[in-house]
Design a protein around this motif. Structure first.
Motif, PDB file in Angstrom:
ATOM      1  N   ASN A   1      23.750   6.865  34.756  1.00 25.61           N
ATOM      2  CA  ASN A   1      25.140   7.301  34.693  1.00 25.61           C
ATOM      3  C   ASN A   1      25.967   6.235  33.983  1.00 25.61           C
ATOM      4  O   ASN A   1      25.431   5.237  33.483  1.00 25.61           O
ATOM      5  CB  ASN A   1      25.681   7.604  36.086  1.00 25.61           C
ATOM      6  N   THR A   2      27.285   6.418  33.953  1.00 23.54           N
ATOM      7  CA  THR A   2      28.144   5.464  33.255  1.00 23.54           C
ATOM      8  C   THR A   2      28.145   4.105  33.947  1.00 23.54           C
ATOM      9  O   THR A   2      28.086   3.059  33.281  1.00 23.54           O
ATOM     10  CB  THR A   2      29.582   6.015  33.174  1.00 23.54           C
TER      11      THR A   2
ATOM     12  N   ILE B   1      24.489  12.449  31.255  1.00 21.65           N
ATOM     13  CA  ILE B   1      25.697  12.050  31.972  1.00 21.65           C
ATOM     14  C   ILE B   1      26.268  13.244  32.734  1.00 21.65           C
ATOM     15  O   ILE B   1      26.701  13.122  33.887  1.00 21.65           O
ATOM     16  CB  ILE B   1      26.740  11.479  30.984  1.00 21.65           C
TER      17      ILE B   1
ATOM     18  N   PRO C   1      31.118  14.016  30.386  1.00 21.49           N
ATOM     19  CA  PRO C   1      30.794  13.093  29.299  1.00 21.49           C
ATOM     20  C   PRO C   1      31.979  12.711  28.422  1.00 21.49           C
ATOM     21  O   PRO C   1      32.054  11.576  27.943  1.00 21.49           O
ATOM     22  CB  PRO C   1      29.738  13.852  28.482  1.00 21.49           C
TER      23      PRO C   1
END
Length: 269
Positions: free
Chosen positions: A141-142, A166, A173
């Motif tokens: 993930n981020t 994501i 996203p």
């Protein structure tokens, strides 16, 4: 101008010539040559020297660039072959995924150390290595992507920002892109019909047919100044050649229209 391509894994039952010829007719600028062992080896890393001239001749014949190659392995010896081939053939980016498991103790730290070492190997060949967040892996993930970005700096290492992973991590996203953009050097793109672990069947991965806000993602991509390659990556069961071309052509029409409306692509030559 943002360049559009397709990972040749979409055409895995067919020859590289068939893939490149059809993608050229559709309008793509280039392609990502698949070197995924056990799935699709249009670039056979164990025999790349025998393929080198044929690959270069195909590019010249159809006026296509090699935008990247997907190796999908963190094995240093396999990547050494990939970097050797990339340097000789003229492949600017080698794409892989992360190691480890999501939220498993120590796996993210181990993944970061692996990527640091592989980035140094890439640097020795002056080839860019890109890694993307991947469902189920240590970087997924981020938040975990940013931890990787912050852990080390190497000009030959970048992020492959794939919105489908994501999205399936529960994020949007288009909102995540800005924070990782300084490290982005490649984009894999596809759509998804759901947020489940798998991305859906190949036809459901055609851009513009699913539920990812790809219009918002592309808009943010242009707004933030991304200028690297964008390669469609579709995985799953083998398709007929006609269906491969449908996925590629519908995606090209969708992405090209979006990018032209944003001033990021011109008319087809």
């Amino acid at each position: 101008m943002i360049k559009l391509g397709v990972n040749t894994v979409l055409y895995k039952p067919y020859t590289l010539r068939e893939a490149v010829e059809n993608l050229s007719k559709i309008g793509y600028d280039g392609f990502e040559i698949s070197a995924i062992k056990g799935m699709c080896e249009h670039l056979d890393l164990d025999n790349w020297k025998d393929q080198k001239n044929e690959i270069k001749e195909l590019c010249d014949e159809f006026g296509m660039e090699i935008l990247a190659s997907e190796v999908a392995s963190s094995d240093p010896e396999r990547l050494r072959l990939a970097f050797e081939a990339a340097k000789e053939i003229g492949i600017p980016v080698i794409n892989i995924g992360p190691t480890g498991r999501s939220n498993a103790e120590g796996d993210l730290e181990a993944c970061i150390e692996t990527m640091k070492s592989l980035a140094e190997l890439a640097e020795s060949y002056e080839v860019t290595l890109c890694m993307k967040a991947h469902v189920g892996a240590a970087v997924y993930n981020t938040e975990t992507t940013l931890k990787l970005i912050e852990a080390f700096k190497n000009p030959y290492f970048g992020i492959d920002m794939d919105p489908s992973h994501i999205f399936r991590a529960g994020e949007e996203p288009e909102n995540a892109l800005a924070s990782v953009l300084p490290a982005m050097k490649h984009i894999h793109i596809r759509d998804c019909p759901h947020r489940l672990q798998n991305p859906g069947l190949p036809l459901q991965q055609t851009c513009g047919t699913g539920i990812i806000n790809l219009e918002g993602y592309v808009g943010e991509m242009v707004k933030q100044g991304y200028s690297g390659p964008v390669d469609l990556e579709v995985i799953g069961p083998d398709l007929s050649l006609a269906d491969c071309n449908i996925v590629a052509a519908q995606t090209y029409g969708y992405l090209n229209a979006l990018l032209r409306s944003l001033g990021a692509r011109g008319p087809r030559a």
